[in-house]
Design a protein around this motif. Structure first.
Motif, short mmCIF file in Angstrom:
data_model
loop_
_atom_site.label_atom_id
_atom_site.label_comp_id
_atom_site.label_asym_id
_atom_site.label_seq_id
_atom_site.Cartn_x
_atom_site.Cartn_y
_atom_site.Cartn_z
N UNK A 196 -43.51 -20.22 24.64
CA UNK A 196 -43.54 -20.98 23.39
C UNK A 196 -44.33 -20.23 22.32
N UNK A 197 -45.44 -19.63 22.72
CA UNK A 197 -46.24 -18.85 21.77
C UNK A 197 -45.48 -17.66 21.22
N UNK A 198 -44.76 -16.96 22.09
CA UNK A 198 -43.96 -15.83 21.64
C UNK A 198 -42.84 -16.27 20.71
N UNK A 199 -42.24 -17.41 21.00
CA UNK A 199 -41.16 -17.87 20.13
C UNK A 199 -41.69 -18.27 18.75
N UNK A 200 -42.86 -18.89 18.73
CA UNK A 200 -43.47 -19.23 17.43
C UNK A 200 -43.75 -17.97 16.63
N UNK A 201 -44.27 -16.96 17.31
CA UNK A 201 -44.55 -15.70 16.62
C UNK A 201 -43.27 -15.06 16.09
N UNK A 202 -42.21 -15.12 16.90
CA UNK A 202 -40.94 -14.56 16.46
C UNK A 202 -40.36 -15.31 15.27
N UNK A 203 -40.47 -16.65 15.28
CA UNK A 203 -39.98 -17.45 14.16
C UNK A 203 -40.77 -17.15 12.90
N UNK A 204 -42.09 -16.98 13.04
CA UNK A 204 -42.93 -16.65 11.89
C UNK A 204 -42.54 -15.29 11.31
N UNK A 205 -42.30 -14.32 12.19
CA UNK A 205 -41.89 -12.99 11.74
C UNK A 205 -40.55 -13.05 11.01
N UNK A 206 -39.64 -13.86 11.54
CA UNK A 206 -38.32 -14.01 10.92
C UNK A 206 -38.45 -14.65 9.53
N UNK A 207 -39.35 -15.64 9.41
CA UNK A 207 -39.56 -16.30 8.12
C UNK A 207 -40.21 -15.34 7.12
N UNK A 282 -33.86 -13.76 19.98
CA UNK A 282 -33.11 -13.80 18.73
C UNK A 282 -34.03 -13.69 17.52
N UNK A 283 -35.17 -14.38 17.57
CA UNK A 283 -36.12 -14.31 16.45
C UNK A 283 -36.68 -12.90 16.28
N UNK A 284 -37.10 -12.29 17.39
CA UNK A 284 -37.69 -10.96 17.31
C UNK A 284 -36.67 -9.91 16.89
N UNK A 285 -35.46 -10.01 17.40
CA UNK A 285 -34.44 -9.01 17.06
C UNK A 285 -33.98 -9.15 15.62
N UNK A 286 -33.82 -10.39 15.13
CA UNK A 286 -33.41 -10.56 13.74
C UNK A 286 -34.50 -10.12 12.78
#
Length: 357
Positions: A196-207, A282-286
């Motif tokens: 969950x923490x990694x996904x939040x970080x990925x979503x933040x990076x995507x934003x 998906x978040x990290x790759x995008x």
């Protein structure tokens, strides 16, 4: 560095209030103001939610919290890329010669903005995420042709646009697919809390990268609209003003809070079936794809990139996780964006030119 940009932003005349109180707001300036703010709002309404689609769909963050995070990250990304020179914004500004077209330029710019707003609102009705970036470029082309500006179709100026269109889809899908194939098993073995923490970080990076791409593009358009309404030349360098980036990010955040749920439902629930591991990939790759393309100065669609990455991650596990009918709807909408926005922009610009003559 971001703080320095915020300090500089205080000199920007928010909402054109200084301009209007001093010179008076005629119809065309009011229309231009409404259209540019509506365009930025619609971008947050229909485009920015893609950055948080995965983290919301998998339950890692509630929608309202994710939307507030996206707004803050959009602001950071827009200011950061202003600091780096706003290369994508300069690419967009080079596509048109509106600032040299006097009153006709105001009509063209307003027609361009309104065409994208109308098209995006219609697509949102069916929950289809559109690319305001490519709608904007199509609108610039249509409005330029309506003014008789043949330089708008110069192949050299449009090469980055076409390159960005194909690279955003191809690179987003490839990075999503390869990242999940290489690291999917590792992500699946993580505990729920860590994942969950990694996904939040990925979503933040995507934003952040959404702000870096769309934030600087629309901040540049906001600055262009202000300079044309005031009949002033653009600042040297052509990059977006930090104050425009602040206002742009705030309006995009409001748009995301108001209407992003429908887009998230379509992209991360109906189109693909993903879990937290796929959402993280998906978040990290995008985000990685958007970073590379932004540093190259290519104007790309964050919608295209994120949707392609989601599809790539889902396909890496099982092709049955992707609903091809929904993918087909999105591809059809994206293919129609250029001709419809261009035609609508041409019609609106011609109508405004006649009305103001």
């Amino acid at each position: 560095l971001i703080g320095a940009q915020l300090a500089k932003a205080s000199s920007f005349p928010f909402f054109f209030c200084i301009s209007f109180s001093r010179k008076g707001a005629d119809f065309l300036r009011l229309l231009l103001l409404f259209s540019v703010l509506a365009l930025i709002f619609v971008n947050g309404w229909t485009d920015a939610p893609n950055a948080i689609a995965g983290v919301v769909a998998t339950g890692s963050m509630p929608y309202r919290t994710a939307a507030r995070m996206a707004a803050a990250c959009n602001l950071s990304g827009a200011l950061l890329f202003c600091l780096l020179g706003g290369q994508v914004a300069k690419t967009i500004q080079n596509l048109s010669g509106f600032s040299q077209a006097a009153g006709g330029g105001l009509c063209a710019l307003a027609g361009c903005f309104l065409s994208v707003v109308l098209f995006a609102a219609a697509a949102w009705r069916w929950g289809i995420p559109t690319s305001e970036s490519h709608g904007l470029m199509a609108g610039i082309l249509g409005s330029s042709l309506a003014l008789g500006n043949e330089s708008a179709v110069c192949w050299q100026d449009w090469q980055p646009v076409l390159a960005g269109l194909f690279l955003s889809l191809g690179l987003g899908f490839f990075l999503g697919w390869i990242l999940y194939r290489l690291a999917g098993s590792l992500l699946l073995r993580m505990g729920d809390r860590r994942l969950t923490g990694w996904q939040k970080a990925g979503a933040a990076a995507c934003a952040v990268m959404h702000g870096g791409q769309d934030g600087q593009k629309f901040a540049a358009m906001l600055g262009l609209a202000w300079s044309m309404a005031e009949n002033r030349p653009l600042a040297a360098g052509g990059g977006p003003h930090p104050g425009a980036a602040v206002l742009c990010a705030a309006i995009m955040g409001l748009g995301t809070l108001c209407g992003g749920r429908r887009i998230i439902q379509k992209t991360a629930v109906e189109m693909v079936k993903i879990d937290k591991s796929q959402g993280t990939a998906a978040d990290l790759s995008s985000a990685a794809a958007l970073l590379v393309l932004s540093l190259m100065g290519l104007p790309v669609s964050t919608t295209h990139t994120k949707t392609a990455a989601l599809t790539g991650c889902a396909a890496a596990r099982s092709t049955s996780s992707v609903r091809l009918s929904i993918v087909g709807q999105m591809l059809a909408a994206w293919l129609l964006t250029f001709p419809l926005c261009g035609l609508l922009s041409w019609l609106l610009t011609r109508f405004l030119l006649i009305l103001m003559s």
